[in-house]
Motif scaffolding. Structure first.
Motif, PDB file in Angstrom:
ATOM      1  N   TRP A 159       0.817  -1.204   0.000  1.00 49.79           N
ATOM      2  CA  TRP A 159       0.000   0.000   0.000  1.00 49.79           C
ATOM      3  C   TRP A 159       0.855   1.261   0.000  1.00 49.79           C
ATOM      4  O   TRP A 159       1.792   1.390   0.799  1.00 49.79           O
ATOM      5  CB  TRP A 159      -0.918   0.024   1.219  1.00 49.79           C
ATOM      6  N   ASP A 160       0.544   2.184  -0.910  1.00 51.38           N
ATOM      7  CA  ASP A 160       1.261   3.455  -0.964  1.00 51.38           C
ATOM      8  C   ASP A 160       0.316   4.637  -1.205  1.00 51.38           C
ATOM      9  O   ASP A 160       0.752   5.731  -1.567  1.00 51.38           O
ATOM     10  CB  ASP A 160       2.340   3.435  -2.049  1.00 51.38           C
ATOM     11  N   SER A 161      -0.979   4.391  -1.013  1.00 51.50           N
ATOM     12  CA  SER A 161      -2.010   5.431  -1.165  1.00 51.50           C
ATOM     13  C   SER A 161      -2.124   5.971  -2.583  1.00 51.50           C
ATOM     14  O   SER A 161      -2.654   7.065  -2.798  1.00 51.50           O
ATOM     15  CB  SER A 161      -1.760   6.606  -0.189  1.00 51.50           C
ATOM     16  N   ARG A 162      -1.640   5.230  -3.559  1.00 50.29           N
ATOM     17  CA  ARG A 162      -1.790   5.632  -4.958  1.00 50.29           C
ATOM     18  C   ARG A 162      -3.033   4.976  -5.567  1.00 50.29           C
ATOM     19  O   ARG A 162      -3.543   3.972  -5.070  1.00 50.29           O
ATOM     20  CB  ARG A 162      -0.559   5.224  -5.775  1.00 50.29           C
ATOM     21  N   THR A 163      -3.472   5.547  -6.674  1.00 53.15           N
ATOM     22  CA  THR A 163      -4.642   5.015  -7.377  1.00 53.15           C
ATOM     23  C   THR A 163      -4.427   3.566  -7.794  1.00 53.15           C
ATOM     24  O   THR A 163      -5.344   2.739  -7.718  1.00 53.15           O
ATOM     25  CB  THR A 163      -4.939   5.867  -8.625  1.00 53.15           C
ATOM     26  N   GLU A 164      -3.209   3.245  -8.230  1.00 50.60           N
ATOM     27  CA  GLU A 164      -2.925   1.878  -8.698  1.00 50.60           C
ATOM     28  C   GLU A 164      -3.100   0.862  -7.574  1.00 50.60           C
ATOM     29  O   GLU A 164      -3.651  -0.223  -7.775  1.00 50.60           O
ATOM     30  CB  GLU A 164      -1.500   1.812  -9.259  1.00 50.60           C
ATOM     31  N   LYS A 195      -2.719  12.158   1.821  1.00 48.98           N
ATOM     32  CA  LYS A 195      -2.098  10.949   1.293  1.00 48.98           C
ATOM     33  C   LYS A 195      -2.329   9.800   2.249  1.00 48.98           C
ATOM     34  O   LYS A 195      -3.289   9.057   2.147  1.00 48.98           O
ATOM     35  CB  LYS A 195      -0.605  11.157   1.028  1.00 48.98           C
ATOM     36  N   ASN A 196      -1.455   9.661   3.229  1.00 49.68           N
ATOM     37  CA  ASN A 196      -1.593   8.565   4.184  1.00 49.68           C
ATOM     38  C   ASN A 196      -2.419   8.921   5.408  1.00 49.68           C
ATOM     39  O   ASN A 196      -2.791   8.061   6.184  1.00 49.68           O
ATOM     40  CB  ASN A 196      -0.202   8.090   4.643  1.00 49.68           C
ATOM     41  N   GLY A 246      -0.367  -2.483  -6.711  1.00 55.44           N
ATOM     42  CA  GLY A 246      -0.577  -1.665  -7.885  1.00 55.44           C
ATOM     43  C   GLY A 246       0.637  -1.736  -8.786  1.00 55.44           C
ATOM     44  O   GLY A 246       1.760  -1.993  -8.332  1.00 55.44           O
ATOM     45  N   GLY A 249       3.250   2.789 -10.781  1.00 51.72           N
ATOM     46  CA  GLY A 249       2.894   4.084 -10.222  1.00 51.72           C
ATOM     47  C   GLY A 249       3.654   5.198 -10.916  1.00 51.72           C
ATOM     48  O   GLY A 249       3.201   6.341 -10.975  1.00 51.72           O
ATOM     49  N   HIS A 250       4.841   4.857 -11.457  1.00 48.43           N
ATOM     50  CA  HIS A 250       5.601   5.786 -12.291  1.00 48.43           C
ATOM     51  C   HIS A 250       5.415   5.353 -13.744  1.00 48.43           C
ATOM     52  O   HIS A 250       4.885   4.283 -14.031  1.00 48.43           O
ATOM     53  CB  HIS A 250       7.085   5.758 -11.918  1.00 48.43           C
ATOM     54  N   ARG A 277      -3.669  -1.737 -12.314  1.00 47.65           N
ATOM     55  CA  ARG A 277      -3.356  -0.299 -12.363  1.00 47.65           C
ATOM     56  C   ARG A 277      -4.598   0.485 -12.827  1.00 47.65           C
ATOM     57  O   ARG A 277      -5.574  -0.119 -13.247  1.00 47.65           O
ATOM     58  CB  ARG A 277      -2.163  -0.022 -13.280  1.00 47.65           C
TER      59      ARG A 277
END
Length: 277
Positions: A159-164, A195-196, A246, A249-250, A277
């Motif tokens: 988990w990194d709080s990104r959409t993916e 974010k988190n 995900g 992310g990049h 993604r």
């Protein structure tokens, strides 16, 4: 979401065991198995004096014959099982295999990538691109030594709080709900508003808990290691049956040039990984 149609892609040199494993996976969850056999055409002659040679045309004819034979063989293998299935082949021109795969993946809930495809770098790349970018479908990588399973007991959710990551979590809700425990794993999380949050991992843990998922949150320091290394080691420490994460992310270009978590996990997968993604 439930996986009712699972697509698996095979090619020249792919093992029968990949097809058998895909059929077994579909049998576990009552899913329809869709099989796409891909043969990639040789590029046409290039250069100042290049012409369409007889040798090149004959090679294409042989390729198409081999493709038909491979499709027939795959149909015979799957026919021995009790799963519902369909099978077809595509002779993909240079640079278009990912689009051909993506067109087929549009009608699947999940794309299964077995050990044989993982051992074929070009086909592996085309399947991943076609699934994640052309069709926006999740993929399940099953490296050698593992059996595909959509009923894991212990899951690591990166988990990194990104959409993916959120998309991957949604795609895996059903299988995580059936798991004994899901470890939401964050590496070097920052308590940042937007974010988190004040307590990294708490928001997604609450979201998953509302779906009846038994969640624990692991906040881990990288201590100079790459994020991928931390995730891989944590999966070993908790005896995870699957990693959910995900993908990209990049940008793909950045990951190809500089590397990244997705690229490392794709190249060094040791246990099944579900990516979206």
């Amino acid at each position: 979401m439930p996986f009712k149609t699972i697509l698996t892609v095979t090619g020249e040199g792919s093992s029968d065991s990949d097809l058998q494993a895909a059929a077994s996976l579909c049998g576990q969850v009552g899913a329809h198995l869709s099989v796409l056999v891909v043969a990639m055409a040789p590029p046409p002659p290039i250069g100042e004096y290049a012409t369409v040679s007889t040798i090149w045309l004959e090679q294409r004819d042989r390729d198409r014959e081999e493709l038909e034979a491979t499709v027939s063989h795959a149909r015979e293998i799957i026919s021995r099982t009790k799963v519902s299935f369909d099978i077809s082949g595509v002779y993909a021109e240079a640079g278009t295999a990912d689009r051909d795969i993506g067109e087929r993946a549009l009608y699947a809930d999940l794309v299964l990538i077995g050990p044989s495809v993982l051992d074929q770098p070009d086909l592996k790349r085309q399947v991943i691109n076609g699934s994640l970018f052309e069709a926006m479908r999740p993929i399940l990588l099953v490296p050698a030594g593992n059996k595909p399973n959509l009923r894991p007991k212990t899951v690591l959710l990166a988990w990194d709080s990104r959409t993916e990551a959120a998309h991957a979590a949604r795609e895996a809700l059903d299988l995580m709900a059936a798991a004994t425990v899901v470890h939401v794993t964050l590496v070097d999380p920052q308590a940042v508003s937007g974010k988190n949050g004040e307590e990294p991992g708490a928001d997604v843990a609450a979201y998953l808990a509302r779906h009846g998922i038994n969640v624990t949150v692991d906040q881990l320091p990288s201590a100079g290691r790459s994020v991928a290394s931390v995730l891989q080691q944590r999966a070993v420490d908790i005896s995870a049956d699957m990693i959910v994460m995900g993908a990209y992310g990049h940008s793909r270009v950045r990951e190809l040039i500089f590397g990244g978590v997705t690229k490392t996990m794709l190249d060094e997968a040791a246990i099944p990984i579900l990516m979206a993604r």
